[in-house]
Design an enzyme around this catalytic site. Structure first.
Site, PDB file in Angstrom:
ATOM      1  N   TYR A 189      37.384  79.101  34.272  1.00 47.30           N
ATOM      2  CA  TYR A 189      38.193  77.916  34.568  1.00 47.30           C
ATOM      3  C   TYR A 189      37.354  76.944  35.385  1.00 47.30           C
ATOM      4  CZ  TYR A 189      42.033  75.061  36.455  1.00 47.30           C
ATOM      5  OH  TYR A 189      42.862  74.020  36.798  1.00 47.30           O
TER       6      TYR A 189
ATOM      7  N   ASP B  63      29.539  77.237  38.954  1.00 47.41           N
ATOM      8  CA  ASP B  63      30.793  76.762  39.533  1.00 47.41           C
ATOM      9  C   ASP B  63      31.232  77.774  40.593  1.00 47.41           C
ATOM     10  OD1 ASP B  63      33.319  76.003  40.184  1.00 47.41           O
ATOM     11  OD2 ASP B  63      34.016  75.700  38.122  1.00 47.41           O
TER      12      ASP B  63
ATOM     13  N   LYS C 136      37.697  75.080  47.671  1.00 46.49           N
ATOM     14  CA  LYS C 136      38.505  76.143  48.281  1.00 46.49           C
ATOM     15  C   LYS C 136      38.069  76.566  49.686  1.00 46.49           C
ATOM     16  CE  LYS C 136      40.189  77.856  43.822  1.00 46.49           C
ATOM     17  NZ  LYS C 136      41.607  77.760  43.648  1.00 46.49           N
TER      18      LYS C 136
HETATM   19  C1  LIG Z   1      35.951  78.240  39.352  1.00 46.07           C
HETATM   20  C2  LIG Z   1      36.835  77.047  39.550  1.00 46.07           C
HETATM   21  N1  LIG Z   1      36.364  75.817  39.293  1.00 46.07           N
HETATM   22  C3  LIG Z   1      37.110  74.710  39.485  1.00 46.07           C
HETATM   23  C4  LIG Z   1      38.403  74.803  39.934  1.00 46.07           C
HETATM   24  C5  LIG Z   1      39.217  73.563  40.133  1.00 46.07           C
HETATM   25  O1  LIG Z   1      39.393  73.342  41.491  1.00 46.07           O
HETATM   26  P1  LIG Z   1      40.646  72.483  42.030  1.00 46.07           P
HETATM   27  O2  LIG Z   1      41.870  73.286  41.761  1.00 46.07           O
HETATM   28  O3  LIG Z   1      40.348  72.293  43.480  1.00 46.07           O
HETATM   29  O4  LIG Z   1      40.625  71.201  41.268  1.00 46.07           O
HETATM   30  C6  LIG Z   1      38.949  76.068  40.210  1.00 46.07           C
HETATM   31  C7  LIG Z   1      40.325  76.199  40.691  1.00 46.07           C
HETATM   32  O5  LIG Z   1      40.886  77.259  40.788  1.00 46.07           O
HETATM   33  C8  LIG Z   1      38.149  77.221  40.010  1.00 46.07           C
HETATM   34  O6  LIG Z   1      38.617  78.440  40.235  1.00 46.07           O
END
Ligand SMILES: Cc1ncc(COP(=O)(O)O)c(C=O)c1O
Length: 452
Positions: free
Chosen positions: A156, A258, A286
């Site tokens: 994700y 990521d 986060k």
């Molecule tokens: C690995 C990863 N990348 C990007 C995101 C997107 O982050 P946000 O929810 O702060 O937009 C998330 C959200 O859970 C994530 O787990």
């Protein structure tokens, strides 16, 4: 009602959430679905309304208290309402919130990242992880002059059109395991983006090699969670991340890790530090901001420098004072005593993982726990390991797990119903003991009869 040693009201038969249900009905009159993120729509038994949270504990509008392993979907690594965050944000709030200009705290936070994160030579801040990923993809395309992105099924990277691809595809539309189709994740999505992705199962380096051998000159970037936290908390196979690094290098593609979940959760240097692999670009969010909205794209100077020239990166709320104050305080706390927090998380998370495993073994139940002490996954499966998205979808009893999450909720433990558990520095050995007692009772409840 008995009270536990840590003060959690213990209600073995807690099964009513009347005020949450009432508020949800009210919320639905003015909020679509009554919530503000679709992730919250499906929470069984009903999306709950909370009043306050402190440390490891979360309190709902019906007077229930939970030991919280959802932790705001990950950010609250220091625990809720940590005094250092409250103090920093309160002080910053009084000094102003948004200047449409620079302030010193953004340098402070960037300096932390540059010192700690292996690939971070330069940084830029955003409000959400989703935005930071957008910046990374744009930059990768700008520096390579190529369009295609390699991504992995079940990862994700945010909720926007151009990344919500093959995150949780129905298998009947997902194509063969070794050459998955790019599958849209929502109604209304631009289907044009599907042509920009080459989708692979994760943890299979030979497939990445073969794909690059065929189409390497068209590929701008590989984007990957360094640990597949969003499905199964699957660790990378030995040598896998190094293999992605090598393949990207030999084909002139950008490696984007990521780290929105792994960053400042696996350790001070993120997954890159843990696995000894340095990305070209990495995204953070986060856990870096003590619960306030802050995210970052960091990376090699030669690439990041393009933001100062011809690649647009903007945002009204980027590096706002409160987010920077919270991040500076959070990073200071996380770095304290050479990362003592992480040693504690390791110890307590290991106790929790081992405890659940032991209970499952004692009762002969098919429970698989994988991941890391600070973020792990619990699944009901006979599989020895979940290796990729297809294992998760075909091999795990997800419906029984959802019932387990509700059974835990009734016993004062809040977990995310898709199996991921987050731990915070505020979870004490008492909390762990209490959680294990609830886990045992909940396991016995959900394995008592056939799945309805
Ligand atoms: C690995 C990863 N990348 C990007 C995101 C997107 O982050 P946000 O929810 O702060 O937009 C998330 C959200 O859970 C994530 O787990």
């Amino acid at each position: 009602m008995a009270s536990s040693p840590v003060g959690v009201p213990w209600r073995a038969t807690m099964d009513e959430w009347p005020r949450s249900r009432e508020l949800l009905a009210l919320a639905r009159q003015s909020l679509a679905g009554g919530v503000n993120s679709n992730v919250r729509l499906g929470s069984p038994p009903t999306p709950l309304f909370f009043t306050h949270a402190a440390g490891a504990l979360l309190h709902d509008v019906d007077g229930h208290t939970y030991i919280d392993y959802a932790l705001g979907q990950g950010p609250m690594i220091l625990g809720h309402s940590h005094p250092a965050i409250l103090e920093a944000v309160t002080a910053a709030m009084a000094a102003g919130q948004l200047f449409a200009g620079q302030h010193e705290l953004e340098i402070t936070v960037a300096q932390h990242l540059v010192r700690l994160i292996p690939c971070a030579e330069l940084c830029r801040f955003n409000v959400s992880g989703t935005e930071a990923v957008q910046a990374a993809l744009r930059l990768a395309r700008a520096v390579t002059g190529r369009t295609l992105i390699v991504r992995f099924e079940g990862h994700y990277h945010g909720w926007l059109d151009n990344v919500l691809v093959s995150v949780a595809p129905p298998l009947e539309r997902a194509g063969p395991r070794t050459a998955p189709h790019a599958v849209a994740g929502t109604a209304g999505q631009s289907l044009a983006v599907l042509d920009e992705y080459l989708v692979l199962p994760w943890n299979d380096l030979a497939l990445v090699e073969a794909l690059f051998a065929a189409r390497g000159s068209e590929i701008a970037a590989v984007i990957s969670e360094p640990v597949m936290c969003n499905t199964g908390v699957i660790p990378p196979a030995p040598g896998y991340l190094a293999g992605l690094r090598r393949i990207c290098d030999s084909h002139g593609a950008v490696l984007i890790l990521d780290e929105v979940i792994t960053g400042f959760r696996l350790g001070l240097r993120g997954a890159q530090g843990n696995f000894g692999v340095t990305a070209d670009l990495a995204t953070f969010g986060k856990a870096m901001a003590g619960g306030l909205p802050n995210a970052a794209i960091v990376g090699k100077r030669a690439l990041m420098q393009r933001f100062a020239h011809d690649v647009n990166h903007s945002g009204t709320f980027n590096a706002n004072v409160l987010a920077m104050a919270a991040s500076a305080a959070a990073l200071r706390e996380l770095e304290r005593d050479d990362g003592a927090v992480y040693r504690m998380l390791d110890e307590r998370g290991t106790a929790l993982m081992v405890g659940i495993r032991t209970l499952a073994a004692q009762h002969g139940l098919p429970v698989l726990i994988q991941g890391f002490p600070a973020v792990f996954h619990v699944a009901f499966t006979e599989l020895p390991a979940i290796r990729d998205y297809r294992d998760y979808v075909t091999g795990c009893d997800r419906e029984r797990y959802r019932r387990f999450a509700v059974a835990l909720l009734r016993r004062g433990i809040r977990v995310i119903e898709r199996g991921i558990w987050y731990l915070s520095a505020a979870h004490t050995p008492n909390h762990i003991d209490q959680t294990l007692a609830a886990v045992e009772a909940a396991l016995l409840e959900v394995f008592a009869g056939p799945t309805p």
